[in-house]
Every structure is written in structure tokens, then in C-alpha cells.
Design an enzyme around this catalytic site. Sequence first.
Site, mmCIF file in Angstrom:
data_model
loop_
_atom_site.group_PDB
_atom_site.id
_atom_site.type_symbol
_atom_site.label_atom_id
_atom_site.label_comp_id
_atom_site.label_asym_id
_atom_site.label_seq_id
_atom_site.Cartn_x
_atom_site.Cartn_y
_atom_site.Cartn_z
ATOM 1 C CE LYS A 1 -2.476 1.492 3.622
ATOM 2 N NZ LYS A 1 -3.519 1.515 4.655
ATOM 3 N NE ARG B 1 -4.714 -0.803 7.538
ATOM 4 C CZ ARG B 1 -3.952 0.102 8.109
ATOM 5 N NH1 ARG B 1 -4.443 0.907 9.051
ATOM 6 N NH2 ARG B 1 -2.723 0.268 7.745
ATOM 7 C CD GLN C 1 -8.871 6.537 8.676
ATOM 8 O OE1 GLN C 1 -9.329 5.405 8.838
ATOM 9 N NE2 GLN C 1 -8.377 6.928 7.520
ATOM 10 C CG ASP D 1 -13.233 17.680 14.855
ATOM 11 O OD1 ASP D 1 -12.940 16.650 14.222
ATOM 12 O OD2 ASP D 1 -12.613 18.770 14.702
ATOM 13 N N GLY E 1 -4.853 7.683 16.062
ATOM 14 C CA GLY E 1 -4.394 8.825 15.256
ATOM 15 C C GLY E 1 -2.892 9.001 15.102
ATOM 16 C CB ALA E 2 -0.214 9.469 17.604
#
Length: 315
Positions: free
Chosen positions: A67, A110, A138, A159, A222-223
Site C-alpha cells: 500500500k 481495516r 477515519q 472535534d 491517530g498518532a
Amino acid sequence: MVATLSDGEVETLVSVEELLSAVAEAFKALSLGEVVMPPRSRINVQGVGDILLMPCLAPSLRVFSLKVVSVFPRNLEKGLPTTNAVVVAVDPADGIPKLVAEARALTGLRTAAATALSVKHLARSDASSLGIIGCGYQARWQLSITQRVMRPDKVYAFDIYRDRAERFAEEMREKIGGEVEVCGSAETLVRSCDVVITATTSKTPVVLKEWVRPGTHISAIGAYTPEMAEIDPRLLASSKVVVDFLNAAKEEAGEIIQAVKSGLMRWEDVYAEIGEIIAGRKAGRVDKSEVTIFKTVGTAAQDAAVASILLAKLS
Ligand SMILES: NC(=O)c1ccc[n+]([C@@H]2O[C@H](COP(=O)([O-])OP(=O)(O)OC[C@H]3O[C@@H](n4cnc5c(N)ncnc54)[C@H](O)[C@@H]3O)[C@@H](O)[C@H]2O)c1
């Protein structure tokens, strides 16, 4: 002929049941040393983003995949997606490339499967409230797949840009057929939830230790660089921490790297890889009050899992 698939086609070809089973198999194979997965290369495009190359040979899934995924956070300002990707799948029996597919949906699927599996093994069985911090691309996958595993009574969203959280809530209410409440702060959300997902591009923690109730499960997706962090290092040091792949976490899991550097924890304190729990080599949650944290930086083995489903559908 190499088949080609769009994101929309990938989404329709992959069922949630197949996804969870293939990603579980991939994590298990990864932890048992049954895949060939070189560390991913991260090529920084100065000032704008990263391009990542992610190869994996997964013999038990009968696939090699590569990928190419880019993460360009400032794309949002231009109305473009942050994460973009394409995957090539090769049949390891003869080395012939069989598929080239858009891989934004694949990545969303995934990554959400990783969270859903962590919820299955690490969240309390009576967990009923789910919160998502960071309401971007995501987050949409995270909620739609995770709610299939946990069936929450209440869903909360936060958010830093309220309009993004509101748009997310409106869209997801329709998609999951249930209420999604927008919170005014990350603190309110964390204090209200049994399961918290962080899906931000933040460089500073979005979940602080004093907000977290006993028995909470957190999935931090996220990180993916040493400079990024979504979780308070003090919280990591006092929780049961599970990762997707320890070698990758040591290079990329910003919050753990920072907690280790500041002396709050050691790498040996990481309890397990999720694949060890799936394989039954280690227990998942053992206590109603423990705080569990699943930190995933994302692995090529998960991409291979989805690629294997797609190859099977095309053959
Ligand atoms: N673990 C994995 O396997 C995996 C896979 C794909 C993407 N990611 C990572 O997940 C992150 C999110 O990806 P995306 O494609 O959804 O990005 P996105 O830009 O679409 O969404 C991120 C959202 O987080 C919000 N946000 C940023 N900082 C915040 C903060 N401090 N508090 C609350 N909200 C905040 C932004 O406003 C935005 O709405 C990226 O860092 C990406 O690299 C991880």
C-alpha cells in the site's frame, strides 16, 4: 489482466464479518511471526505531509500487498482528504499482480476492524456508551464498524471544529440509525463514555488521565510519528496497554514513545500485542475496573487482510 477497484467497489465487496475475521487472522499471524512485514518507509514531504510505503507477505491469507498511503493534514483546508491510498495485491503462488485498488476505504475498514477487535477483547462486556474524538474520515469507519461489535446505547462525538462534529453526527445518525450527541469538550465526552476512540491528527494529548473512569477502554488510532500524541502519558503509565505490533510501536507510537522517554513507563510495561490476545496466548480484560488502551499505528498485515478478501471475490 490486473483488476482495478474503486473505493466504492471495495466497500461493497467486503462484509463486516469477513473483515473482522481476516483482520483477526492477520494480527494473529503477525504476532506469531508468520508474516513478512518490513518496517514501513515514511517519506516526509516537507511542510505538507508524509507518504508511507507498506508491504506485507501473509502466507496464511495467500496474499502479498503493497500500500502507498499519504497523510497530508492540511489537505482539509483545500477541501481534499487527509488520507489517500492505493494498494497492489500480488498472488504469492505465482508472483502475478492481480489487483490494483483505491485504498482509502480499505484503510478505513481495516483500521476500524482493529478498534472493533480491541473492543471485543478489551472493553467491558456491559460497555454501553461510545465516544469519538476527531470527527474526520477515519471516525466514520470507526463508528460504523465498532457499533456493529458493541451495539452502544449512546454515541458521543467531539472535534476541535464544532461544525465537523455536527456534520459527523448528522451523517452518522442516518447511517447507524441511532442518536449521536455532539459534546462541547473532550473532557465531557471522556467522562461520559465506556469506550473512547481517538481519531485525530493531534500532537498533544486529547484524553487526560483525570477524566477517565475506571473500566474505560480507549482505542487510539491517530498518532503515527514520535512527535504525535493523543493520550496523556500519565494515563498510559497507569493503564493496561495493548499495541498492534510492538516493533512498529517503538518507532511510531508517539504517545508511548514520549511516556517511555519521560521515564513514566518502560516498553516492557506494554502488556501485549492484540494478536497475542486473539491467539489466546494472553488474556484480554480480566477486571471490570481496569483501564485498557489499544494503541494502533496501523500495519501492512491489516491491508493484506482486506486485499485477501478482495482477491477471493475476484477469483
Ligand atoms: N492507526 C491507523 O492504522 C491509521 C489509519 C489511518 C489513519 N490514521 C491516522 O488517523 C488520523 C486521522 O485520520 P483522518 O483521515 O480521519 O484525518 P481527518 O483530517 O479526516 O480527521 C481528523 C479530525 O481530527 C480533528 N482534530 C485534530 N486535532 C484535534 C484535537 N486536538 N481534538 C479534537 N479533534 C481534533 C480534526 O479537526 C479532524 O476533523 C491521522 O493522523 C491518520 O494518519 C491512522
